[in-house]
Design a protein around this motif. Structure first.
Motif, PDB file in Angstrom:
ATOM      1  N   GLN A  72       5.623  72.993   1.658  1.00 31.04           N
ATOM      2  CA  GLN A  72       5.051  71.842   2.372  1.00 31.04           C
ATOM      3  C   GLN A  72       6.158  70.842   2.666  1.00 31.04           C
ATOM      4  OE1 GLN A  72       1.572  71.704  -0.697  1.00 31.04           O
ATOM      5  NE2 GLN A  72       1.006  70.351   0.947  1.00 31.04           N
ATOM      6  N   HIS A  77      -7.794  70.525   9.367  1.00 35.85           N
ATOM      7  CA  HIS A  77      -7.614  71.767   8.602  1.00 35.85           C
ATOM      8  C   HIS A  77      -8.921  72.322   8.033  1.00 35.85           C
ATOM      9  CE1 HIS A  77      -6.232  74.748   5.812  1.00 35.85           C
ATOM     10  NE2 HIS A  77      -6.671  74.041   4.778  1.00 35.85           N
ATOM     11  N   THR A  78      -9.713  71.456   7.383  1.00 41.47           N
ATOM     12  CA  THR A  78     -10.914  72.002   6.740  1.00 41.47           C
ATOM     13  C   THR A  78     -11.923  72.520   7.768  1.00 41.47           C
ATOM     14  OG1 THR A  78     -11.860  69.784   6.637  1.00 41.47           O
ATOM     15  CG2 THR A  78     -10.740  70.561   4.669  1.00 41.47           C
ATOM     16  N   ALA A 135     -10.579  75.959   8.874  1.00 41.84           N
ATOM     17  CA  ALA A 135     -10.614  76.973   7.808  1.00 41.84           C
ATOM     18  C   ALA A 135     -12.043  77.363   7.439  1.00 41.84           C
ATOM     19  CB  ALA A 135      -9.872  76.454   6.578  1.00 41.84           C
ATOM     20  N   ASN A 136     -12.982  76.445   7.664  1.00 45.99           N
ATOM     21  CA  ASN A 136     -14.395  76.759   7.412  1.00 45.99           C
ATOM     22  C   ASN A 136     -15.263  75.954   8.382  1.00 45.99           C
ATOM     23  OD1 ASN A 136     -16.858  77.532   6.451  1.00 45.99           O
ATOM     24  ND2 ASN A 136     -16.757  76.308   4.567  1.00 45.99           N
ATOM     25  N   ARG A 151     -18.145  76.207   9.158  1.00 51.13           N
ATOM     26  CA  ARG A 151     -19.539  76.063   8.697  1.00 51.13           C
ATOM     27  C   ARG A 151     -20.547  76.462   9.773  1.00 51.13           C
ATOM     28  NH1 ARG A 151     -19.600  72.160   3.898  1.00 51.13           N
ATOM     29  NH2 ARG A 151     -17.466  72.432   3.172  1.00 51.13           N
ATOM     30  N   ILE A 170     -13.553  82.577   1.997  1.00 48.48           N
ATOM     31  CA  ILE A 170     -12.608  83.118   1.019  1.00 48.48           C
ATOM     32  C   ILE A 170     -12.745  82.314  -0.269  1.00 48.48           C
ATOM     33  CG2 ILE A 170     -10.794  84.161   2.458  1.00 48.48           C
ATOM     34  CD1 ILE A 170      -9.370  81.506   2.454  1.00 48.48           C
ATOM     35  N   ARG A 205     -10.619  80.419  -3.056  1.00 49.39           N
ATOM     36  CA  ARG A 205      -9.264  79.852  -3.152  1.00 49.39           C
ATOM     37  C   ARG A 205      -8.978  79.324  -4.541  1.00 49.39           C
ATOM     38  NH1 ARG A 205      -9.627  74.980  -0.367  1.00 49.39           N
ATOM     39  NH2 ARG A 205     -11.840  75.203  -0.742  1.00 49.39           N
ATOM     40  N   PHE A 217      -5.751  83.688  -2.496  1.00 48.01           N
ATOM     41  CA  PHE A 217      -6.842  83.698  -1.525  1.00 48.01           C
ATOM     42  C   PHE A 217      -7.548  85.049  -1.670  1.00 48.01           C
ATOM     43  CE2 PHE A 217      -3.491  80.929  -0.125  1.00 48.01           C
ATOM     44  CZ  PHE A 217      -4.157  79.767   0.242  1.00 48.01           C
ATOM     45  N   PHE A 250      -9.198  86.575   5.218  1.00 51.09           N
ATOM     46  CA  PHE A 250      -7.961  85.794   5.130  1.00 51.09           C
ATOM     47  C   PHE A 250      -7.202  85.754   6.472  1.00 51.09           C
ATOM     48  CE2 PHE A 250      -3.381  85.540   4.197  1.00 51.09           C
ATOM     49  CZ  PHE A 250      -3.351  84.286   3.621  1.00 51.09           C
ATOM     50  N   TYR A 271      -6.480  82.703   9.146  1.00 50.25           N
ATOM     51  CA  TYR A 271      -5.101  82.355   9.530  1.00 50.25           C
ATOM     52  C   TYR A 271      -4.933  82.409  11.046  1.00 50.25           C
ATOM     53  CZ  TYR A 271      -1.310  81.009   6.490  1.00 50.25           C
ATOM     54  OH  TYR A 271      -0.448  80.267   5.747  1.00 50.25           O
ATOM     55  N   ILE A 276       4.046  73.385   7.304  1.00 51.28           N
ATOM     56  CA  ILE A 276       3.851  74.371   6.235  1.00 51.28           C
ATOM     57  C   ILE A 276       4.592  75.647   6.620  1.00 51.28           C
ATOM     58  CG2 ILE A 276       2.151  75.677   4.881  1.00 51.28           C
ATOM     59  CD1 ILE A 276       1.534  72.716   4.731  1.00 51.28           C
TER      60      ILE A 276
HETATM   61  C1  HEM Z   1      -0.038  74.259   1.863  1.00 53.28           C
HETATM   62  C2  HEM Z   1      -1.080  74.741   2.493  1.00 53.28           C
HETATM   63  C3  HEM Z   1      -2.478  74.178   2.385  1.00 53.28           C
HETATM   64  C4  HEM Z   1      -2.880  72.910   2.109  1.00 53.28           C
HETATM   65  C5  HEM Z   1      -2.023  71.679   1.814  1.00 53.28           C
HETATM   66  C6  HEM Z   1      -4.324  72.911   2.131  1.00 53.28           C
HETATM   67  C7  HEM Z   1      -5.128  71.803   1.880  1.00 53.28           C
HETATM   68  C8  HEM Z   1      -6.494  71.810   1.836  1.00 53.28           C
HETATM   69  C9  HEM Z   1      -7.326  70.699   1.442  1.00 53.28           C
HETATM   70  C10 HEM Z   1      -6.795  69.320   0.993  1.00 53.28           C
HETATM   71  C11 HEM Z   1      -8.601  71.076   1.531  1.00 53.28           C
HETATM   72  C12 HEM Z   1      -9.858  70.230   1.222  1.00 53.28           C
HETATM   73  C13 HEM Z   1     -10.220  70.334  -0.219  1.00 53.28           C
HETATM   74  C14 HEM Z   1     -10.847  71.625  -0.594  1.00 53.28           C
HETATM   75  O1  HEM Z   1     -11.882  72.020  -0.034  1.00 53.28           O
HETATM   76  O2  HEM Z   1     -10.278  72.312  -1.470  1.00 53.28           O
HETATM   77  C15 HEM Z   1      -8.614  72.454   1.984  1.00 53.28           C
HETATM   78  C16 HEM Z   1      -9.743  73.200   2.210  1.00 53.28           C
HETATM   79  C17 HEM Z   1      -9.731  74.511   2.626  1.00 53.28           C
HETATM   80  N1  HEM Z   1      -8.636  75.285   2.900  1.00 53.28           N
HETATM   81 FE1  HEM Z   1      -6.707  74.700   2.738  1.00 53.28          FE
HETATM   82  N2  HEM Z   1      -4.766  74.163   2.439  1.00 53.28           N
HETATM   83  C18 HEM Z   1      -3.665  74.964   2.595  1.00 53.28           C
HETATM   84  C19 HEM Z   1      -3.667  76.309   2.915  1.00 53.28           C
HETATM   85  C20 HEM Z   1      -4.787  77.049   3.212  1.00 53.28           C
HETATM   86  C21 HEM Z   1      -4.782  78.438   3.604  1.00 53.28           C
HETATM   87  C22 HEM Z   1      -3.537  79.320   3.756  1.00 53.28           C
HETATM   88  C23 HEM Z   1      -6.088  78.784   3.807  1.00 53.28           C
HETATM   89  C24 HEM Z   1      -6.694  80.108   4.251  1.00 53.28           C
HETATM   90  C25 HEM Z   1      -6.089  81.089   4.864  1.00 53.28           C
HETATM   91  C26 HEM Z   1      -6.906  77.631   3.525  1.00 53.28           C
HETATM   92  C27 HEM Z   1      -8.275  77.603   3.597  1.00 53.28           C
HETATM   93  C28 HEM Z   1      -9.067  76.531   3.251  1.00 53.28           C
HETATM   94  C29 HEM Z   1     -10.516  76.570   3.215  1.00 53.28           C
HETATM   95  C30 HEM Z   1     -11.401  77.775   3.540  1.00 53.28           C
HETATM   96  C31 HEM Z   1     -10.943  75.303   2.824  1.00 53.28           C
HETATM   97  C32 HEM Z   1     -12.394  74.831   2.605  1.00 53.28           C
HETATM   98  C33 HEM Z   1     -12.928  74.144   3.822  1.00 53.28           C
HETATM   99  C34 HEM Z   1     -14.405  73.794   3.646  1.00 53.28           C
HETATM  100  O3  HEM Z   1     -15.133  74.554   3.013  1.00 53.28           O
HETATM  101  O4  HEM Z   1     -14.828  72.769   4.172  1.00 53.28           O
HETATM  102  N3  HEM Z   1      -6.075  76.603   3.185  1.00 53.28           N
HETATM  103  N4  HEM Z   1      -7.328  72.869   2.172  1.00 53.28           N
END
Ligand code: HEM
Length: 265
Positions: free
Chosen positions: A41, A128-129, A132-133, A135, A150, A152, A177, A186, A190, A248
């Protein structure tokens, strides 16, 4: 469970974890797949992005330059630093919602077109959220009805850094993951992070945005993507940040098969 563990009927799910037959099926039974990632990061660059935009954001939202930085950080991520999701707490990191998990991206008031548009005033599509999801977001027909999920687990590595100067020290996230299918879970997520082409409302764009934080901005990897980040703002023109930086980078990508006991599943 059928989306993650090998050996169970997937029902109508597209995930279909396998193998399920023969000696490979016996070996894999109750296992799943694990994408192990060490993700660097670039925190100084993230901080600089926040700092550089204060003069654009402060006149629109008011408050102090620090407020503007926290606002932008939340818009990039989809949650405030305390965990409050933007959808539940769009204006401030409310402690009451810091563990908020039950929320959706569709709202009932807008019947004129896809309903997702209203919620982008709270949480941008490319946060990002949200990428990634997504919903309950309306996905394009090719993506099916529901987004992939997934499991995590992660931890930070390296010392913390404040400020905008890169100290050259390695830091980031060590992440596991877990999924039942790399390609349908996954890697699918991505792919969406690098090209936000999953939502019906975005279909038809000439250039697709990327995950505001995770997107790969390597110019050699960009073809139908833009590195601009659009933040819709209620009753205002959207804020558009051009040329999001690369924040990243993947340091270690080996993937391994991960046996799981039925008790821990
Ligand atoms: C350094 C890299 C990453 C950072 C800083 C990061 C940060 C975060 C943060 C702060 C959240 C919100 C808190 C949480 O739900 O846990 C989150 C949610 C999430 N992240 Fe990441 N993440 C990273 C990499 C990834 C990767 C590589 C994936 C999948 C390939 C991913 C998938 C998700 C998913 C699925 C959620 C939940 C979203 C939801 O349900 O609303 N993240 N991430």
């Amino acid at each position: 469970m059928a989306n993650f563990l090998i050996g169970y009927s997937p029902g109508t799910s597209l995930i279909q974890p396998g193998p399920t037959t023969g000696s490979a099926g016996s070996f894999a039974f109750n296992g799943c797949y694990n994408a192990f990632r060490i993700l660097y990061q670039d925190v100084a660059t993230f901080n600089k992005l926040l700092q550089d935009q204060t003069s654009v954001i402060t006149p629109i939202i008011g408050g102090t330059p620090d407020d503007a930085q926290e606002w932008l950080a939340a818009k990039l991520m989809g949650r405030w630093r305390n965990g409050s999701p933007l959808i539940l707490s769009p204006n401030t990191p409310d402690p009451a919602t810091e563990k908020g998990e039950l929320f959706s991206y569709t709202e009932s008031a807008d019947t004129s077109r896809y309903k997702d548009v209203l919620s982008t005033n709270k949480c941008p599509y490319s946060a990002h959220t949200r990428v990634a999801n997504p919903r309950d977001e309306h996905l394009t027909p090719i993506e099916g009805a529901t987004p992939p999920r997934i499991v995590r687990r992660g931890m930070p590595y390296g010392p913390t850094v404040t400020g905008t100067a890169d100290d050259g020290i390695d830091r980031g996230l060590i992440g596991l993951f877990l999924c039942g299918s790399f390609s349908r879970q996954f890697e699918k997520i991505y792919g969406w992070m690098n090209t936000n082409n999953f939502a019906s409302d975005l279909a038809g764009l000439k250039l697709f945005p990327q995950d505001a934080v995770l997107g790969n901005r390597n110019p050699n990897k960009l073809s139908n993507q833009t590195t601009s980040f659009t933040i819709p703002v209620e009753n205002e023109e959207p804020i558009i940040i051009n040329q999001l930086p690369l924040m990243i980078q993947t340091r270690a990508p080996p993937t391994v098969f991960c046996p799981v006991s039925p008790q821990s599943a």
